[in-house]
Design an enzyme around this catalytic site. Sequence first.
Site, PDB file in Angstrom:
ATOM      1  N   LYS A 124      46.561  39.819  39.563  1.00  0.00           N
ATOM      2  CA  LYS A 124      45.834  38.544  39.278  1.00  0.00           C
ATOM      3  C   LYS A 124      46.104  37.781  38.027  1.00  0.00           C
ATOM      4  CE  LYS A 124      40.412  38.598  39.738  1.00  0.00           C
ATOM      5  NZ  LYS A 124      39.287  39.809  38.992  1.00  0.00           N
TER       6      LYS A 124
HETATM    7  C1  E4P Z   1      36.363  39.057  40.069  1.00  0.00           C
HETATM    8  O1  E4P Z   1      37.705  39.083  40.603  1.00  0.00           O
HETATM    9  C2  E4P Z   1      35.547  38.400  39.228  1.00  0.00           C
HETATM   10  O2  E4P Z   1      36.147  38.388  38.237  1.00  0.00           O
HETATM   11  C3  E4P Z   1      34.059  38.669  39.194  1.00  0.00           C
HETATM   12  O3  E4P Z   1      33.128  37.989  40.117  1.00  0.00           O
HETATM   13  C4  E4P Z   1      33.508  37.717  38.050  1.00  0.00           C
HETATM   14  O4  E4P Z   1      32.402  38.005  37.469  1.00  0.00           O
HETATM   15  P1  E4P Z   1      31.060  37.391  36.993  1.00  0.00           P
HETATM   16  O5  E4P Z   1      31.315  36.002  37.310  1.00  0.00           O
HETATM   17  O6  E4P Z   1      29.961  37.828  37.231  1.00  0.00           O
HETATM   18  O7  E4P Z   1      32.002  37.463  35.596  1.00  0.00           O
END
Ligand code: E4P
Length: 217
Positions: free
Chosen positions: A83
Amino acid sequence: MKLFVDSANLDEIAALVPLGIVDGVTTNPSLLSTQGDDPREVLKRICELVQGPVSAEVVATDVEGMVREGRELAAIDPHIVVKVPFGKPGVQACHMLAAEEIRVNVTLVFSAAQALLAAKVGATFASPFVGRLDDIATPGMDLIGQIVEIYEAAAFSTEILVASVRGPMHVVEAARLGADICTCPPKAIDALFNHPLTDIGLEKFLADWARAQQRPG
Ligand code: E4P
């Protein structure tokens, strides 16, 4: 639409896998920081458990650092997807990692323009954050509709991974709009199961059955 678990907690993930609905996992530095163990060990165990794509995020902010960390993360397990945060370094790192056939998830996507650039550099997944947009009074699901339209029109192979999901309506809307994946915190997955009429209906079936067993002959 595929369902991913948005968690780095092994117990939470292990409780969901046997249900047969988990296609992958997304983690981020915030989620991994809540776990006590070595993050690499946690990621390896998640991969073994899920046997599907597991996103692991770089924390470097420069291109060289992102690529180096990306290679290291990808070496943990074949299921790891690297990522990278959206931005010029992230886009360039995605371009370089994709050229090495390392799968990349471009994260922190908040506009259709950003999603377009992620697809152009060969991201396997682009992660638009719907909940964080809703939080600032901007409809997150509108963005998903725009990205679906753009990716279909241009025949991009990048998959739309709906992230920052807050509840079941995000999941249902993502599926209706044709998103490829929705990554959900375990609480949002639990909420998908719930309907009061299911509970009432089952209670009645079982009560009727029990009454019938008590009737003589
Ligand atoms: C997933 O890839 C993201 O990092 C995550 O869904 C972020 O979620 P949040 O906005 O609840 O922190």
